[in-house]
Structures are given as structure tokens and as C-alpha cells.
Design a protein around this motif. Sequence first.
Motif, mmCIF file in Angstrom:
data_model
loop_
_atom_site.group_PDB
_atom_site.id
_atom_site.type_symbol
_atom_site.label_atom_id
_atom_site.label_comp_id
_atom_site.label_asym_id
_atom_site.label_seq_id
_atom_site.Cartn_x
_atom_site.Cartn_y
_atom_site.Cartn_z
ATOM 1 N N VAL B 36 0.836 -1.214 0.000
ATOM 2 C CA VAL B 36 0.000 0.000 0.000
ATOM 3 C C VAL B 36 0.868 1.260 0.000
ATOM 4 O O VAL B 36 0.452 2.317 -0.487
ATOM 5 C CB VAL B 36 -1.016 0.029 1.178
ATOM 6 C CG1 VAL B 36 -1.998 -1.131 1.077
ATOM 7 C CG2 VAL B 36 -0.326 0.030 2.538
ATOM 8 N N ALA B 154 -7.316 1.421 -0.314
ATOM 9 C CA ALA B 154 -7.751 2.342 -1.371
ATOM 10 C C ALA B 154 -6.549 2.923 -2.120
ATOM 11 O O ALA B 154 -6.668 3.342 -3.277
ATOM 12 C CB ALA B 154 -8.595 3.459 -0.771
ATOM 13 N N LEU B 155 -5.390 2.932 -1.467
ATOM 14 C CA LEU B 155 -4.174 3.473 -2.083
ATOM 15 C C LEU B 155 -3.648 2.562 -3.192
ATOM 16 O O LEU B 155 -2.774 2.954 -3.962
ATOM 17 C CB LEU B 155 -3.095 3.691 -1.016
ATOM 18 C CG LEU B 155 -3.503 4.637 0.124
ATOM 19 C CD1 LEU B 155 -2.480 4.612 1.248
ATOM 20 C CD2 LEU B 155 -3.699 6.058 -0.388
ATOM 21 N N LEU B 156 -4.172 1.339 -3.277
ATOM 22 C CA LEU B 156 -3.730 0.401 -4.317
ATOM 23 C C LEU B 156 -4.422 0.653 -5.656
ATOM 24 O O LEU B 156 -3.993 0.125 -6.678
ATOM 25 C CB LEU B 156 -4.023 -1.050 -3.887
ATOM 26 C CG LEU B 156 -3.245 -1.553 -2.674
ATOM 27 C CD1 LEU B 156 -3.836 -2.877 -2.191
ATOM 28 C CD2 LEU B 156 -1.763 -1.725 -3.022
ATOM 29 N N LYS B 157 -5.490 1.433 -5.625
ATOM 30 C CA LYS B 157 -6.242 1.683 -6.863
ATOM 31 C C LYS B 157 -5.387 2.471 -7.840
ATOM 32 O O LYS B 157 -4.746 3.438 -7.459
ATOM 33 C CB LYS B 157 -7.523 2.482 -6.564
ATOM 34 C CG LYS B 157 -8.733 1.607 -6.427
ATOM 35 C CD LYS B 157 -10.028 2.414 -6.476
ATOM 36 C CE LYS B 157 -10.047 3.522 -5.433
ATOM 37 N NZ LYS B 157 -11.371 4.129 -5.239
#
Lengths: 158, 158
Positions: B36, B154-157
Motif C-alpha cells: 500500500v 484504497a491506495l492500491l487503486k
Amino acid sequence: MKDITTKMVLDTWQTAVNRADSLIQKLTDADMLNAVATNRNRGIYLLGHLTAVHDMMLPLLGMGDRLHPEIKSSFIRTPDDTSSQPFTVSVLRKCWTDVNSKLETQINALSSDEWFKKHSSISEEEFEKEPHRNKLNVIINRTNHLSYHTGQMALLKK
Amino acid sequence: MKDITTKMVLDTWQTAVNRADSLIQKLTDADMLNAVATNRNRGIYLLGHLTAVHDMMLPLLGMGDRLHPEIKSSFIRTPDDTSSQPFTVSVLRKCWTDVNSKLETQINALSSDEWFKKHSSISEEEFEKEPHRNKLNVIINRTNHLSYHTGQMALLKK
């Protein structure tokens, strides 16, 4: 005497605020200028965002005016802008403390019944149909919002 | 008929699960193998961690045995280990869905009064002194835990 669920919800909010505050105090101003992940928001932006959201809770919960209306436009529905820096980390730290401190006092002073009344962003008509959209529900939602961004800011720790 | 605060707490849990699930479905297996943030947990680890924590909620809430006890040792109090990969993303996605689906059914079936009874990790004596440590409080805490890690995933999007 608050009912037990109201107490659980309010205690969880305060625990989340304290946890975020403790993290923010551990992070240096330099840490705060880093992005939480490549090309993502910086710590300073998340600090400003959380402070602006918490400040807006004051009028939403009928607890008076915002303390720092000046920060909203930079941190709500405006992406992090590394080219301009309208507020320093130090100024935002002070706003964060002011706002959470006022919220804590006001939350502790609110009577039990008040938590089940409508917040200020819903009409009487809507509230009649959706009575769960009360002040306590604002606390539940904002606690999760705070946890979401605390998880991101925790990535700034060295 | 559940009291309004119980309904608010349970609705917030289900909303947080649905939001995390929607994010997890959007992330590819390749995204899940990324960290992440630099040197932090990978998506696959957080997926396993959340699944294991949710699985442990079943016995904690008196809702039966864990569905996937085999995953616990890799994801609870054990750091992300990129050198070994005991479970694939695909296997963990299935476990995640199984566990949340069973939890949803069991949560919906629990009577209102049950939420205010003690969870299984506290003694009768302790519970008498601290009656807020009930099943509903487990839901409040786990919702925030889920929000914390959802913010990170959400940071992986892309």
C-alpha cells in the motif's frame, strides 16, 4: 445518564480522535509534507481535511459556528495541491487541536435526548421518514471517516 | 424491532463491509500483490488480515465456529512475509466472501436483546463492571478497524 449505546458510540469517537492525535503528534512537520503513498495525498492535506470536516461538525450538530472556516476551501472537495501551500503544518496542528477540543466539550455537554434529534443538514420532513439521520449517526459516520484517514496517515511513520 | 441506535451501528457495519468489498472487487490480483506504500503491508496481507479478524468475530459473538481457522496464523500478529505465500489472492477472496456472508446472515438473525449481552472474550465478573463490553461494541470496534485498513487498501487503486 446516557444510554449505554450512546456512551459506546461517543467513547469510540473520542478514542479515535485520541489515537489520531497521538499519531499526528508523533509525525514531524517534515513527515507531514510526504505523500502517504506515491502520488497520493500528503499528510498535511489529510490533517487539513480532517480538521475541516471536524470543524463542520460544530454547526451540523448545533454546537455553534465553525472555528476555522478559512481552511475549508483548501481541504474539502479540493485535491491536494503541492504547488501552493496556504497553511503551514504548524497552523493546521493548532486548528486541529482547537476544533477537537471544542467538539469534546460540546459533545460532553449534550444531553442524552439531543443525540436523537435531527442534525442541521436534514429537513423536518426527511427526518420524519428517516429518524436514524440524527446527531449520533453523524458521530458514527465521522468516527469511521477518521479511522479511514488515520490508517493512511499511519503510513507516514518512519 | 431493534432500537434505533442498534440499527444505526449495524447499518454502518454493513455499509463499511460493502464499501471494502466493492474496492476489493475492483483491485486486480496483481494490484493486491503491491504494497500500500513503500515497505508497508501488501493488499493480499490486508485482505487476509481483515478476513481472519472477521472470521474470529463469529465465535466472539457466539455465532458459531470460524469458517477459515487455517488463515489466522499468517495474518494475525504475524507481519506480512513476501518470501512465503501460503494463500493465493483468489483463495483469500473466497474466504473473505464466505466469512462476511455468514456474518451478515448471523447479524441479521440476532435478536435485539442479544446485542447487549457479553461477548465470549470477557468473564461474567468483568462484564458486570463494564457492561459496555457487549456484542454491539464488537461491531462498533470492528467497523472502525475495517475503515482503517480500507483507507490503506484504497491506495492500491490505479
